[in-house]
Scaffold this active site. Structure first.
Site, PDB file in Angstrom:
ATOM      1  N   HIS A  34       0.777  -1.364  -0.014  1.00 22.19           N
ATOM      2  CA  HIS A  34      -0.036  -0.074  -0.156  1.00 22.19           C
ATOM      3  C   HIS A  34       0.902   1.341  -0.134  1.00 22.19           C
ATOM      4  CE1 HIS A  34       1.090   0.338   3.993  1.00 22.19           C
ATOM      5  NE2 HIS A  34       0.648  -0.947   4.308  1.00 22.19           N
ATOM      6  N   GLU A  35       0.376   2.326   0.059  1.00 21.03           N
ATOM      7  CA  GLU A  35       1.072   3.652   0.028  1.00 21.03           C
ATOM      8  C   GLU A  35       2.189   3.906   1.075  1.00 21.03           C
ATOM      9  OE1 GLU A  35       2.058   6.649  -1.884  1.00 21.03           O
ATOM     10  OE2 GLU A  35       0.518   5.010  -2.875  1.00 21.03           O
ATOM     11  N   HIS A  37       3.903   1.451   2.279  1.00 30.12           N
ATOM     12  CA  HIS A  37       5.258   0.645   1.849  1.00 30.12           C
ATOM     13  C   HIS A  37       5.837   1.339   0.837  1.00 30.12           C
ATOM     14  CE1 HIS A  37       2.677  -2.928   3.115  1.00 30.12           C
ATOM     15  NE2 HIS A  37       3.768  -3.235   3.446  1.00 30.12           N
ATOM     16  N   GLY A 147       9.552   1.456   8.178  1.00 29.66           N
ATOM     17  CA  GLY A 147       8.505   2.236   8.355  1.00 29.66           C
ATOM     18  C   GLY A 147       8.425   2.787  10.026  1.00 29.66           C
ATOM     19  N   LYS A 149       5.959   3.458  11.301  1.00 30.01           N
ATOM     20  CA  LYS A 149       4.430   2.887  11.887  1.00 30.01           C
ATOM     21  C   LYS A 149       4.757   1.660  12.936  1.00 30.01           C
ATOM     22  CE  LYS A 149       0.423   0.497  11.210  1.00 30.01           C
ATOM     23  NZ  LYS A 149       0.890  -0.804  10.914  1.00 30.01           N
ATOM     24  N   VAL A 176       2.448   6.785   6.654  1.00 27.04           N
ATOM     25  CA  VAL A 176       1.495   7.345   5.866  1.00 27.04           C
ATOM     26  C   VAL A 176       0.130   6.929   6.258  1.00 27.04           C
ATOM     27  CG1 VAL A 176       0.556   7.102   3.293  1.00 27.04           C
ATOM     28  CG2 VAL A 176       3.241   6.930   4.099  1.00 27.04           C
ATOM     29  N   SER A 186      -1.816  -3.357   5.820  1.00 29.47           N
ATOM     30  CA  SER A 186      -2.024  -4.430   5.147  1.00 29.47           C
ATOM     31  C   SER A 186      -3.293  -5.047   5.901  1.00 29.47           C
ATOM     32  CB  SER A 186      -1.295  -5.636   4.876  1.00 29.47           C
ATOM     33  OG  SER A 186       0.082  -5.028   4.218  1.00 29.47           O
TER      34      SER A 186
HETATM   35  P1  AMP Z   1       4.881  -5.121   6.763  1.00 27.22           P
HETATM   36  O1  AMP Z   1       4.778  -5.609   5.051  1.00 27.22           O
HETATM   37  O2  AMP Z   1       3.717  -4.744   7.283  1.00 27.22           O
HETATM   38  O3  AMP Z   1       5.927  -6.007   6.966  1.00 27.22           O
HETATM   39  O4  AMP Z   1       5.702  -3.459   6.504  1.00 27.22           O
HETATM   40  C1  AMP Z   1       7.066  -3.369   5.595  1.00 27.22           C
HETATM   41  C2  AMP Z   1       7.619  -2.099   5.952  1.00 27.22           C
HETATM   42  O5  AMP Z   1       6.539  -1.216   5.719  1.00 27.22           O
HETATM   43  C3  AMP Z   1       7.863  -1.977   7.524  1.00 27.22           C
HETATM   44  O6  AMP Z   1       9.112  -1.333   7.578  1.00 27.22           O
HETATM   45  C4  AMP Z   1       6.659  -1.199   8.120  1.00 27.22           C
HETATM   46  O7  AMP Z   1       7.046  -0.253   9.100  1.00 27.22           O
HETATM   47  C5  AMP Z   1       6.316  -0.227   6.804  1.00 27.22           C
HETATM   48  N1  AMP Z   1       4.992   0.305   6.948  1.00 27.22           N
HETATM   49  C6  AMP Z   1       3.907  -0.364   7.059  1.00 27.22           C
HETATM   50  N2  AMP Z   1       2.746   0.362   6.872  1.00 27.22           N
HETATM   51  C7  AMP Z   1       3.426   1.692   6.929  1.00 27.22           C
HETATM   52  C8  AMP Z   1       2.717   3.150   6.990  1.00 27.22           C
HETATM   53  N3  AMP Z   1       1.343   2.972   7.006  1.00 27.22           N
HETATM   54  N4  AMP Z   1       3.819   4.051   6.765  1.00 27.22           N
HETATM   55  C9  AMP Z   1       4.841   3.900   6.412  1.00 27.22           C
HETATM   56  N5  AMP Z   1       5.358   2.654   6.453  1.00 27.22           N
HETATM   57  C10 AMP Z   1       4.692   1.585   6.829  1.00 27.22           C
END
Ligand code: AMP
Length: 289
Positions: A34-35, A37, A147, A149, A176, A186
């Protein structure tokens, strides 16, 4: 978009890139991009010559009752989105590529993983650290982007990289958000219409904490109490944790200060959401849409 499925091929491609003098950045993800990532991919694009986006739903970081099976997966869509955002190569290994039948090693960061999410997701950060260490060893990037987040995750990875003398720079990208403030995740697709509306309260509560601090309130318990009331007023929410901690040590603070991390995990219906703000972290939040 070039999609690499094997560790051997990824190592070879990364070695070629390094030999050609290319600065390589890695953006580790579990897909369902998503945005949030994609913002990390764009940051990597700015900082490096070649951007590798890894997509791996890591079983080791899911608990037995968590959503591993139903976690959203769509590699073709993810590869297209990653390319659009400036990714050069997707590394999407099969599980057996990462964990062989005789796999036996875990990377464990001790103190930083005890609290917040670590207290409620036993073994989660071992899974995260182990897979991130492996991805860093396979790709050997100059930098890797994570992130804000997942603030505890970023802190734990930074600790691991420093403690194990890993030769990589860790960069944090801002959170974001959807137009109503909900941090992109996700897992947001699991929310019903009512839950989706209630989920905006995480951000509202964090912003309440931020504004109380901005008006001079220093009492962490008082601020957290007000935030708690706001979240609990929603029908579908159940707080797992809501804390004011030092952003570096993740230890509780009794007085709010610049650099204090307000962090929360809330079940909205059956879906567990997390979010955080750093007090006076001006510009850390990106609202999309
Ligand atoms: P994930 O796929 O959930 O393991 O996330 C992969 C990366 O994307 C991690 O470094 C998260 O912290 C980052 N991430 C997930 N959601 C967001 C968001 N809303 N804003 C910024 N980074 C994000």
């Amino acid at each position: 978009m070039e999609v690499v499925r094997s560790v051997a091929e990824m190592r070879k491609r990364a070695a070629e890139l390094r030999e050609a003098g290319s600065v390589v950045a890695l953006v580790p993800t579990m897909g369902a991009l998503h945005e949030g990532h994609l913002s990390l991919v764009r940051i990597a694009r700015e900082l490096a010559d070649t951007v590798v986006v890894s997509i791996f739903v890591n079983p080791a970081q899911f608990g037995p009752s968590e959503d591993l099976e139903r976690y959203p997966r769509d590699l073709d869509r993810d590869a297209a989105l990653a390319a659009e955002a400036g990714g050069d190569l997707v590394f999407a290994p099969a599980i057996g590529e990462i964990y062989s039948a005789r796999y036996d090693t875990v990377v464990h960061v001790q103190r930083l993983t005890r609290r917040l999410c670590g207290a409620f997701r036993p073994g989660h950060f071992d899974g995260v650290c182990t897979v991130v260490a492996k991805l860093l060893n396979i790709v050997r990037p100059s930098l890797a982007v994570f992130g804000q987040k997942d603030a505890q995750q970023a802190a734990v990875i930074e600790r691991m990289v420093a403690d194990l003398d890993m030769d990589v720079e860790i960069v944090r990208g801002p959170t974001v958000r959807e137009p109503d403030g909900l941090a992109m995740s996700s897992r947001n697709v699991y929310l019903s219409i009512e839950e989706r509306a209630d989920a905006a309260v995480l951000h509202e509560a964090l912003e309440l904490g931020r504004s109380l601090h901005a008006t001079g309130e220093k009492d962490a318990a008082k601020v957290v109490g007000s935030m708690r009331e706001l979240i609990e007023a929603k029908e579908t929410t159940e707080i797992q944790y809501l804390v004011a901690v030092d952003a570096a040590t993740l230890e509780d603070v009794s007085e709010l200060a610049d650099g204090t991390l307000l962090a929360t995990a809330v079940h909205v219906g059956a879906t567990r959401l997390i979010d955080n703000v750093v007090l006076d972290g001006a510009g850390e939040t990106t609202v999309h849409g």
